[in-house]
Motif scaffolding. Sequence first.
Motif, PDB file in Angstrom:
ATOM      1  N   UNK A   1     -55.632  12.246  39.254  1.00 34.46           N
ATOM      2  CA  UNK A   1     -54.402  11.491  39.430  1.00 34.46           C
ATOM      3  C   UNK A   1     -54.026  10.581  38.275  1.00 34.46           C
ATOM      4  N   UNK A   2     -54.936  10.314  37.320  1.00 35.58           N
ATOM      5  CA  UNK A   2     -54.577   9.459  36.202  1.00 35.58           C
ATOM      6  C   UNK A   2     -54.032  10.299  35.058  1.00 35.58           C
ATOM      7  N   UNK A   3     -53.258   9.661  34.204  1.00 36.54           N
ATOM      8  CA  UNK A   3     -52.739  10.349  33.029  1.00 36.54           C
ATOM      9  C   UNK A   3     -53.470   9.847  31.793  1.00 36.54           C
ATOM     10  N   UNK A   4     -53.734  10.764  30.900  1.00 36.16           N
ATOM     11  CA  UNK A   4     -54.385  10.465  29.636  1.00 36.16           C
ATOM     12  C   UNK A   4     -53.637  11.191  28.530  1.00 36.16           C
ATOM     13  N   UNK A   5     -53.745  10.671  27.320  1.00 40.09           N
ATOM     14  CA  UNK A   5     -53.258  11.394  26.158  1.00 40.09           C
ATOM     15  C   UNK A   5     -54.452  11.767  25.303  1.00 40.09           C
ATOM     16  N   UNK A   6     -54.369  12.904  24.676  1.00 44.44           N
ATOM     17  CA  UNK A   6     -55.361  13.353  23.706  1.00 44.44           C
ATOM     18  C   UNK A   6     -54.618  13.442  22.378  1.00 44.44           C
ATOM     19  N   UNK A   7     -54.753  12.395  21.563  1.00 44.32           N
ATOM     20  CA  UNK A   7     -54.022  12.300  20.300  1.00 44.32           C
ATOM     21  C   UNK A   7     -54.890  12.836  19.168  1.00 44.32           C
ATOM     22  N   UNK A   8     -54.354  13.772  18.419  1.00 44.66           N
ATOM     23  CA  UNK A   8     -55.083  14.464  17.355  1.00 44.66           C
ATOM     24  C   UNK A   8     -54.817  13.820  15.994  1.00 44.66           C
TER      25      UNK A   8
ATOM     26  N   UNK B   1     -59.374   4.695  24.872  1.00 39.59           N
ATOM     27  CA  UNK B   1     -60.511   4.798  25.795  1.00 39.59           C
ATOM     28  C   UNK B   1     -61.776   5.260  25.088  1.00 39.59           C
ATOM     29  N   UNK B   2     -61.673   6.362  24.337  1.00 37.80           N
ATOM     30  CA  UNK B   2     -62.814   6.840  23.564  1.00 37.80           C
ATOM     31  C   UNK B   2     -62.357   7.834  22.517  1.00 37.80           C
ATOM     32  N   UNK B   3     -63.261   8.101  21.587  1.00 41.22           N
ATOM     33  CA  UNK B   3     -62.998   9.021  20.486  1.00 41.22           C
ATOM     34  C   UNK B   3     -63.928  10.219  20.592  1.00 41.22           C
TER      35      UNK B   3
ATOM     36  N   UNK C   1     -57.685  19.392  12.617  1.00 47.38           N
ATOM     37  CA  UNK C   1     -58.014  18.250  13.481  1.00 47.38           C
ATOM     38  C   UNK C   1     -59.443  17.791  13.200  1.00 47.38           C
ATOM     39  N   UNK C   2     -59.581  16.514  12.855  1.00 44.31           N
ATOM     40  CA  UNK C   2     -60.893  15.928  12.573  1.00 44.31           C
ATOM     41  C   UNK C   2     -61.413  15.114  13.746  1.00 44.31           C
ATOM     42  N   UNK C   3     -60.498  14.478  14.473  1.00 45.20           N
ATOM     43  CA  UNK C   3     -60.896  13.664  15.611  1.00 45.20           C
ATOM     44  C   UNK C   3     -59.754  13.547  16.598  1.00 45.20           C
ATOM     45  N   UNK C   4     -60.125  13.177  17.823  1.00 45.01           N
ATOM     46  CA  UNK C   4     -59.155  13.013  18.907  1.00 45.01           C
ATOM     47  C   UNK C   4     -59.424  11.674  19.562  1.00 45.01           C
ATOM     48  N   UNK C   5     -58.365  10.925  19.791  1.00 51.14           N
ATOM     49  CA  UNK C   5     -58.459   9.692  20.572  1.00 51.14           C
ATOM     50  C   UNK C   5     -57.911   9.978  21.963  1.00 51.14           C
ATOM     51  N   UNK C   6     -58.695   9.649  22.961  1.00 54.84           N
ATOM     52  CA  UNK C   6     -58.234   9.751  24.344  1.00 54.84           C
ATOM     53  C   UNK C   6     -57.798   8.364  24.758  1.00 54.84           C
TER      54      UNK C   6
END
Length: 167
Positions: free
Chosen positions: A104-111, A161-163, A147-152
Motif C-alpha cells: 500500500x505504500x508508494x516508493x520511487x526508485x531513482x536511477x 530511504x536507502x541506496x 545506471x550506477x546506483x538507485x535511491x529508493x
Amino acid sequence: MSSRYWARPIEGAVLQELRVRDDAGRGCVPYTDEEGGAPLRCCLRPSEAGEAIALVSYAPLRRWAAAAGVQPGAYDEQGPVFVHAEDCGGPPSGGGGYPFARPGVQRTARRYSARGHILGGRVLTLGEEPGAEIGQALDEAFADPEVALVHVRAVEFGCFLFEVRRA
C-alpha cells in the motif's frame, strides 16, 4: 525478491559526522521518540518507542559523488533522515530484503549514472509482495549499463530511504 541487491544503510563514518553536524551545517539535536515508527537509516528499521533518535539533514548523492570523484551538479540535494542518536551497530548481519516496504505504500526508485546524474526513475505502489516489486524495479534499473546506483525514496515525503549500488 532479487538477492543480488543490498539495501545500504548510511555508513558508520558518515553517521558519526551527522551526529555532530549534519549536511546542512546544523548540530544534531537528539530526542526521545515517544511513539516509535520513525524510519531509521542507520539500521534500516522503524524506531521503537523510547529510543533516542535524531532528525538530521543528509545529502546521499553528494556523499557518494565525493567518494566517486564526480560532481553531481544540480542533482545534489539534501533532506531529512532519522538516525539513532548514538551508534546502534547498523542492520543485523545476514539481514536482507528491502526495509520500509509494506503493501500500500508508494516508493520511487531513482536511477543515477556514474557521473551522479539522474537517468530516470520509477514510481512503485507496493502490493502484496513489496520486496519482489522493489527487486523487479532494481532489475529493470540495473539492466541499463549506465545506471550506477538507485535511491529508493518515500513518495509521500520525498525522503531518502536507502541506496542500492550496482553489484
